[in-house]
Design a protein around this motif. Structure first.
Motif, short mmCIF file in Angstrom:
data_model
loop_
_atom_site.label_atom_id
_atom_site.label_comp_id
_atom_site.label_asym_id
_atom_site.label_seq_id
_atom_site.Cartn_x
_atom_site.Cartn_y
_atom_site.Cartn_z
N ALA B 74 111.42 -12.93 51.13
CA ALA B 74 110.19 -12.15 51.20
C ALA B 74 110.44 -10.74 50.67
O ALA B 74 109.53 -10.10 50.14
CB ALA B 74 109.70 -12.10 52.64
N LEU B 85 107.79 -19.75 32.99
CA LEU B 85 106.40 -19.99 32.61
C LEU B 85 106.25 -21.46 32.24
O LEU B 85 107.12 -22.03 31.59
CB LEU B 85 106.04 -19.18 31.36
CG LEU B 85 105.69 -17.72 31.50
CD1 LEU B 85 105.23 -17.19 30.17
CD2 LEU B 85 104.60 -17.54 32.53
N GLU B 93 96.86 -18.94 35.09
CA GLU B 93 97.21 -20.07 35.96
C GLU B 93 98.65 -19.98 36.41
O GLU B 93 98.97 -20.20 37.58
CB GLU B 93 97.01 -21.39 35.20
CG GLU B 93 95.59 -21.79 35.02
CD GLU B 93 95.43 -22.93 34.01
OE1 GLU B 93 94.47 -23.69 34.15
OE2 GLU B 93 96.26 -23.06 33.09
N LEU B 97 99.47 -19.71 40.30
CA LEU B 97 100.17 -20.81 40.97
C LEU B 97 101.48 -20.34 41.58
O LEU B 97 101.84 -20.74 42.69
CB LEU B 97 100.44 -21.95 39.99
CG LEU B 97 99.22 -22.81 39.66
CD1 LEU B 97 99.53 -23.77 38.53
CD2 LEU B 97 98.79 -23.59 40.90
N GLY B 100 100.76 -18.48 44.66
CA GLY B 100 100.37 -19.42 45.71
C GLY B 100 101.58 -20.06 46.35
O GLY B 100 101.67 -20.18 47.57
N MET B 101 102.56 -20.43 45.51
CA MET B 101 103.74 -21.09 46.05
C MET B 101 104.64 -20.11 46.81
O MET B 101 105.48 -20.51 47.58
CB MET B 101 104.52 -21.79 44.95
CG MET B 101 103.79 -23.03 44.48
SD MET B 101 104.83 -24.14 43.57
CE MET B 101 105.23 -23.18 42.18
N GLU B 102 104.45 -18.83 46.54
CA GLU B 102 105.22 -17.85 47.30
C GLU B 102 104.48 -17.41 48.55
O GLU B 102 104.96 -16.57 49.32
CB GLU B 102 105.52 -16.63 46.41
CG GLU B 102 106.67 -16.91 45.46
CD GLU B 102 106.72 -15.95 44.29
OE1 GLU B 102 106.01 -14.94 44.33
OE2 GLU B 102 107.47 -16.23 43.35
N GLY B 103 103.31 -17.99 48.76
CA GLY B 103 102.60 -17.75 50.01
C GLY B 103 101.65 -16.58 49.97
O GLY B 103 101.26 -16.05 51.01
N PRO B 106 96.26 -16.21 45.82
CA PRO B 106 96.09 -15.72 44.46
C PRO B 106 94.70 -15.11 44.27
O PRO B 106 93.70 -15.74 44.54
CB PRO B 106 96.26 -16.99 43.61
CG PRO B 106 96.16 -18.14 44.53
CD PRO B 106 96.26 -17.67 45.92
N ARG B 143 104.43 -10.00 37.33
CA ARG B 143 104.64 -10.37 38.74
C ARG B 143 105.07 -9.18 39.58
O ARG B 143 104.84 -9.16 40.78
CB ARG B 143 105.71 -11.46 38.84
CG ARG B 143 105.34 -12.67 38.04
CD ARG B 143 106.44 -13.65 38.04
NE ARG B 143 106.47 -14.32 39.32
CZ ARG B 143 107.01 -15.50 39.50
NH1 ARG B 143 107.58 -16.11 38.52
NH2 ARG B 143 107.00 -16.05 40.67
N ARG B 147 103.23 -8.78 43.69
CA ARG B 147 103.84 -9.14 44.96
C ARG B 147 104.73 -8.02 45.43
O ARG B 147 105.65 -7.64 44.73
CB ARG B 147 104.68 -10.39 44.75
CG ARG B 147 104.86 -11.20 45.98
CD ARG B 147 105.97 -12.17 45.79
NE ARG B 147 107.12 -11.76 46.59
CZ ARG B 147 108.28 -12.35 46.56
NH1 ARG B 147 108.49 -13.35 45.73
NH2 ARG B 147 109.26 -11.95 47.34
#
Lengths: 247, 201, 225
Positions: B74, B85, B93, B97, B100-103, B106, B143, B147
């Motif tokens: 985290a 990618l 996308e 995505l 989303g997979m990192e929680g 999005p 990114r 995040r």
């Protein structure tokens, strides 16, 4: 408690295990020869001729111990694999890979002698008997393990991947064995079972046991020799190899 | 704070580096320098907890990296030199995505804004296979805006970037450091950042 | 509960989206299944009694091979482009993400096989009741193939000749599923109960669901080192 642990981990280091293994090899090699000679003598000369199977049955003195060993070695591999994954000891992975070829050899030997025995007994080289089939699958598992290790270049990854595979395999072996038996009873394929006559002569059992011990000693000898090769191969650049092992 | 003590890295039979120790306090950045094949990427992968060192240990805020993986991950944003990618997905996308997979929920508007910040206007809906190397790298770097993570580990982040993008990235890293974050990066390019620590392998 | 499964759902969604962009791959695996199963009568002869007898085994082996086909690409593309690395570093559970990928693999390669199996069963002159049992056995069994296969795919990830190696590792482990799955139909055709086979298959599925994703992540972390 703590001192015994330290001692074990001392021998778990390749540098201190290498000379120890070297000293043990001749003893186990001698034991292999003596036990095999005794086992063969009992099996071929002392044990009585079987009433139904004649002299052909004598192949069991190789077949039965080889089958035992092939299964047993897989369990030992799984044990080393678990040890290696949980304590991250380098020697465990080396032991696992050193044992695999011998295990595969015994599995093959068991299949071969089984088939040799099957020809006069059942009139066919191969019968889809539950035990033969399971043995064949065990042989495939050994081949898979050896192939996986051979395909991975980085020895550390090869050890870990092999360890995971060995553990997955050892969990699956009973399931496979059970399913094959289940399949066998459903299909009624082989009506002749491999089970020996209930009253096995005392000397036959002795012969089988002696041969099993001989195979055991052989396995240890080979594993130690192979582990020494693997240690040298992997630690070629380290100081102690240059100093001690290359004389 | 990330601290590294007596780290040794071995690839096959070759020892890449031995007995490496350093500490990276919050608000500082560290450049890992060294010739090609000196083990820069290997070091970054160890610091990210992907590989295990042959000896030594790495701690984040006093804890071993594998003690509580979720907590460390985290706090970590690792951008490798692979693009991460999917060619067949658009940048939008791709980012949505992976967030989303990192929680993280999005948020399309935020993702679009991040892409714009890196000069990817009009490329949001283009499958990534049509992007140039520099554009792909910029999608990856977006990114950093999406995040929050106190520790950035960036492997060759400046590769294939034009002057504008380099300036944007430097600005981002400066803001990150000012906010108390820390960053570790490797690079063969020249770029301007306030003085930081450095390790040469 | 739904929060706990979010990474799982996200991974399924992602892989389904990717599969939708590669429709040909999905169709190829299905077509492969159909053609392998259809080749058998051509090799064996059109004797209806014989075909009925081998049908369960033939369809099951077809399903095994079709699953293997897709497994080689379960992790390899993600490994190559670095997205697998990002998943391994996700604050979310890597195991759940991987479970999601396995689920998506089943939805894309297993489920179509299950759906088309009755049609192929008709070609082998299976009675309606057997068709039902066969479909049910494949429905329980194909997820097992994806789950065990994922372990093999993770172990052989990025390894020389991984495709052939994968088959060598995985096919022996598929034997119990094959025996219980194909056996269910055969037992029913022989007038014995099929429930025993299916419940064993169910137990196997349960065990694989619990352990396989976890073992797969352990193997993937080793592969990523």
């Amino acid at each position: 408690m703590s001192t015994s642990l330290i001692n074990w981990f001392k021998f778990a280091s390749p540098a201190s295990f290498y000379p120890l293994a070297g000293r043990m090899v001749p003893w186990f090699a001698a034991a292999t020869l003596l036990l095999a000679a005794a086992g063969l003598w009992v099996g071929l000369a002392v044990a009585p001729t079987d009433a139904q199977q004649g002299e052909g049955y004598r192949i069991i003195f190789v077949h039965v111990p080889a089958s035992w060993m092939s299964m047993f070695i897989y369990c030992v591999m799984a044990f080393w694999a678990a040890l290696g994954l949980s304590f991250n000891t380098r020697l465990s992975g080396m032991m696992t890979s050193a044992l695999a070829p011998t295990g595969a050899l015994f599995a093959f030997l068991s299949l071969w002698t089984g088939s040799l025995w099957g020809k006069p007994m059942w009139g066919a080289w191969w019968v889809w008997d539950a035990r033969l089939t399971s043995q064949l699958i065990l042989f495939f598992l050994y081949l898979g393990f050896i192939a996986l290790q051979a395909a991975i270049d980085d020895p550390r990854r090869a050890d870990k991947a092999g360890a995971i595979l060995a553990l997955v395999g050892v969990v699956n072996v009973p399931i496979i064995y059970f399913s094959v038996q289940w399949w066998n009873t459903l299909h009624q394929g082989a009506s002749v079972s491999m089970t020996k006559a209930p009253s096995m002569a005392h000397t036959m059992l002795l012969g089988i046991r002696l041969m099993a011990l001989a195979f055991w000693a052989y396995t240890i000898t080979m594993a130690l020799i192979r582990v020494r090769c693997i240690i040298l191969e992997r630690e070629l650049t380290s100081e102690w190899v240059k100093k001690n092992a290359m004389e | 704070m990330l601290s590294v003590s007596h780290l040794t890295c071995q690839r096959g039979e070759r020892v890449l580096f031995r007995d490496l120790s350093f500490a990276l306090p919050a608000g500082q950045w560290l450049q890992v320098a060294g010739a090609n094949g000196a083990g820069k990427t290997s070091l970054l992968r160890i610091l990210a907890g992907l590989s295990e060192p042959a000896a030594g240990q790495v701690t984040w805020n006093g804890q071993g990296l594998r003690k509580d993986r979720a907590a460390f991950h985290a706090d970590l944003l690792y951008l490798g030199h692979q693009g991460a990618l999917k060619e067949e997905l658009t940048p939008l996308e791709n980012l949505a995505l992976s967030l989303g997979m990192e929680g993280f929920p999005p948020d399309e508007a935020k993702v679009t804004e991040a892409l714009h910040r890196f000069g990817l206007q009009g490329r949001e809906m283009l499958p990534a296979r049509y992007l140039s190397a520099g554009q792909r790298r910029r999608v990856l770097l977006s990114r950093l805006l999406l995040r929050p993570a106190p520790l950035w580990i960036l492997d060759e982040p400046f590769t294939a970037l034009d002057v504008h993008a380099v300036a944007t990235l430097c600005q981002l890293i400066e803001n990150h450091l000012a906010a108390g974050g820390s960053a570790i990066l490797t690079s063969h390019q020249t770029f301007s950042l306030p003085a930081g620590l450095s390790v040469t392998l | 509960m739904s929060g706990f499964l979010t990474p799982f759902r996200q991974a399924v969604r992602r892989d389904l989206l990717l599969a939708a962009r590669h429709k040909t791959e999905v169709i190829t695996a299905l077509f492969f299944f159909v053609i392998v199963v259809n080749l058998l009568p051509l090799g064996i002869g059109p004797d209806a009694d014989l075909l009925r007898k081998i049908a369960p085994g033939a369809l099951w082996i077809g399903a095994l091979l079709a699953t293997l086909l897709g497994l080689q690409r379960l992790f390899a593309p993600d490994h190559q482009d670095g997205t697998l690395e990002q998943m391994a570093l996700s604050p979310q559970s890597f195991t759940l993400l991987i479970a999601g990928k396995i689920m998506a693999h089943w939805l894309v390669s297993g489920l179509p096989v299950v759906l088309i199996a009755p049609l192929l069963g008709v070609q082998f002159d299976l009675p309606a009741r057997s068709l039902g049992i066969l479909t049910l056995s494949l429905l329980l069994g194909t997820p097992i193939l994806s789950l065990i296969g994922a372990v093999g795919a993770a172990l052989t990830l990025g390894v020389r000749g991984s495709g052939v190696l994968l088959s060598l590792l995985i096919l022996p482990l598929y034997i119990p599923a094959l025996i219980f799955g194909a056996g269910a139909v055969e037992a029913d055709l022989a007038g014995l109960g099929f429930e025993g086979h299916l419940s064993l298959l169910g137990a196997l599925l349960l065990a694989c669901t619990v352990f396989a994703p976890w073992v797969t992540t352990v193997a993937l972390r080793v592969a990523l080192e």
